[in-house]
Scaffold this active site. Structure first.
Site, short mmCIF file in Angstrom:
data_model
loop_
_atom_site.label_atom_id
_atom_site.label_comp_id
_atom_site.label_asym_id
_atom_site.label_seq_id
_atom_site.Cartn_x
_atom_site.Cartn_y
_atom_site.Cartn_z
N ASP A 1 2.40 -1.82 -4.56
CA ASP A 1 1.01 -1.34 -4.59
C ASP A 1 0.41 -1.78 -5.91
OD1 ASP A 1 -1.40 0.08 -4.14
OD2 ASP A 1 -0.33 1.60 -3.00
N LYS B 1 -10.25 -4.87 11.00
CA LYS B 1 -9.13 -4.46 11.87
C LYS B 1 -9.09 -5.30 13.15
CE LYS B 1 -7.09 -1.43 9.34
NZ LYS B 1 -5.82 -1.81 8.71
N ASP C 1 -0.77 -6.98 -6.40
CA ASP C 1 -2.13 -7.09 -5.85
C ASP C 1 -1.96 -7.90 -4.56
OD1 ASP C 1 -4.60 -7.90 -5.07
OD2 ASP C 1 -5.22 -8.68 -7.02
N GLY D 1 0.84 -1.21 0.00
CA GLY D 1 0.00 0.00 0.00
C GLY D 1 0.87 1.24 0.00
N LEU E 1 1.55 3.48 -2.12
CA LEU E 1 1.15 4.71 -2.80
C LEU E 1 0.00 5.42 -2.08
CD1 LEU E 1 1.34 3.50 -6.52
CD2 LEU E 1 3.08 4.63 -5.15
N GLY E 2 -0.35 4.94 -0.90
CA GLY E 2 -1.46 5.54 -0.16
C GLY E 2 -1.04 6.72 0.70
N TYR F 1 -14.69 -2.31 7.65
CA TYR F 1 -13.28 -1.96 7.89
C TYR F 1 -12.90 -2.25 9.35
CZ TYR F 1 -9.43 1.45 8.62
OH TYR F 1 -8.27 2.09 8.95
#
Ligand code: SER
Length: 330
Positions: free
Chosen positions: A34, A143, A50, A8, A10-11, A139
């Site tokens: 990413d 978590k 992915d 992740g 590029l987040g 979400y």
């Protein structure tokens, strides 16, 4: 050969964390992964991944011996509610892949970002880690499940996974996407455009937030803490979950603080479905476990966050305008 992996990358947090890790360890130490979006201007090696693809992970596991993994792939709270099963699938499958393949990397430390979304009603206004977890978003459920899998993997597979329950993140470097706390970044960009801001949460919705600089320091301090020190804070040898507190703020309070710098700034309130999500989250995070265990201390309060955000965004804007002018002249 890279020994630090970021998923992740590029987040909102990924891009900033990877720059920081490259600054500290050098560009050859870090591998950013990413989905194949725009990867230009990345300061280190990049691989399109992915994170739900088990075969791609098997290749990665054979090719590298990571010593640190920062797993930042996530579909956030608001976006997740549009398609709860898809969000569950992505969040959990990606995490399963990390756990399964990390067993190939001896003495690897893994960072898992949990969230205030792990909490749910009924709640006291300030919550500590002992609070019973009753999340009300896909979400949040992922978590809580992610934390439990971290415990399980630490216990059964001897992994070293460390979790922080994060507040909303405010930073000038990147934009968030799909979260319920996103307004707290958007509001600064709108203030600098000298345009009124329409807030999707009501004025008194108080939520925990943290400034990006504090967040990075928190993550790196946690990762640098010896496992034995963390283990002493736990009831058993496995669980390493900490609230990371910054400060708490409502849209009205944030607006008032920005208005001190931008007196003409205006706000309107148009709460949408995200109001319901925010109402189920705690107002304050009790960070005393992190403070006691590894000396956590946030530096940025509301006033400092606001002044630094405005200063940094203003100077970014100046650079962009200058670059545009130079481009036009050529
Ligand atoms: N920032 C996240 C969200 O709003 C919470 O962890 O979904």
């Amino acid at each position: 050969m890279p020994h630090i992996l970021i998923t992740g990358a590029l987040g909102q947090i990924g891009r900033v964390l990877l720059q920081h890790l490259v600054d500290v360890h050098g560009k050859d130490a870090v591998l950013a992964t990413d989905l194949p979006f725009d990867q230009s201007n990345l300061p280190c090696a990049y691989r399109s991944l992915d994170a739900t693809d088990g075969e791609a992970w098997s290749k990665l596991a054979k090719e590298f011996r990571f010593k640190e993994v920062y797993h930042l792939v996530a579909v956030l709270s608001a976006k997740g509610e549009a398609n709860p099963w898809r969000s569950w699938e992505i969040n959990m499958k990606a995490w399963q892949n990390v756990i399964e393949h990390a067993t190939h990397w001896p003495a690897c430390k893994i960072f898992f970002p949990s969230s205030i979304a792990a909490y749910g009603p009924p709640l006291p206004s300030m919550v500590d880690e002992a609070q019973v977890l009753t999340p009300t978003t896909s979400y949040g459920v992922s978590k809580v499940a992610g934390e439990l899998w971290a415990d399980y993997a630490n216990l059964k597979f001897g992994l070293d996974i460390r979790c922080l329950r994060l507040p909303g993140v405010i930073g000038y470097q990147t934009m968030p996407g799909g979260g319920t706390t996103d307004y707290a970044v958007d509001i600064f960009h709108q203030a600098l455009k000298d345009e009124p801001f329409t807030c999707f949460l009501g004025p008194d919705t108080r939520l925990p937030m943290i400034y990006m600089d504090d967040l990075l320091r928190g993550i790196l301090e946690l990762m640098a803490t010896p496992r034995e020190v963390l283990a002493q804070a736990e009831s058993g040898p496995s669980s390493a979950v900490y609230n990371l507190d910054g400060f708490s703020v409502s849209p009205a309070e944030l607006f008032a603080e920005i208005k001190k710098h931008k007196p003409g700034f205006e706000i309107k309130y148009a709460p949408d479905f995200r109001q319901g999500i925010a109402d189920d989250w705690p107002q304050e995070l009790d960070g005393s476990k992190a403070r006691k265990t590894w000396g956590w201390q946030p530096k940025y309060d509301l006033a400092l966050t606001t002044s630094d955000m405005l200063k940094q965004l203003q100077s970014k804007k100046k650079v962009t305008t200058l670059q545009k002018q130079q481009h036009e002249q050529h």
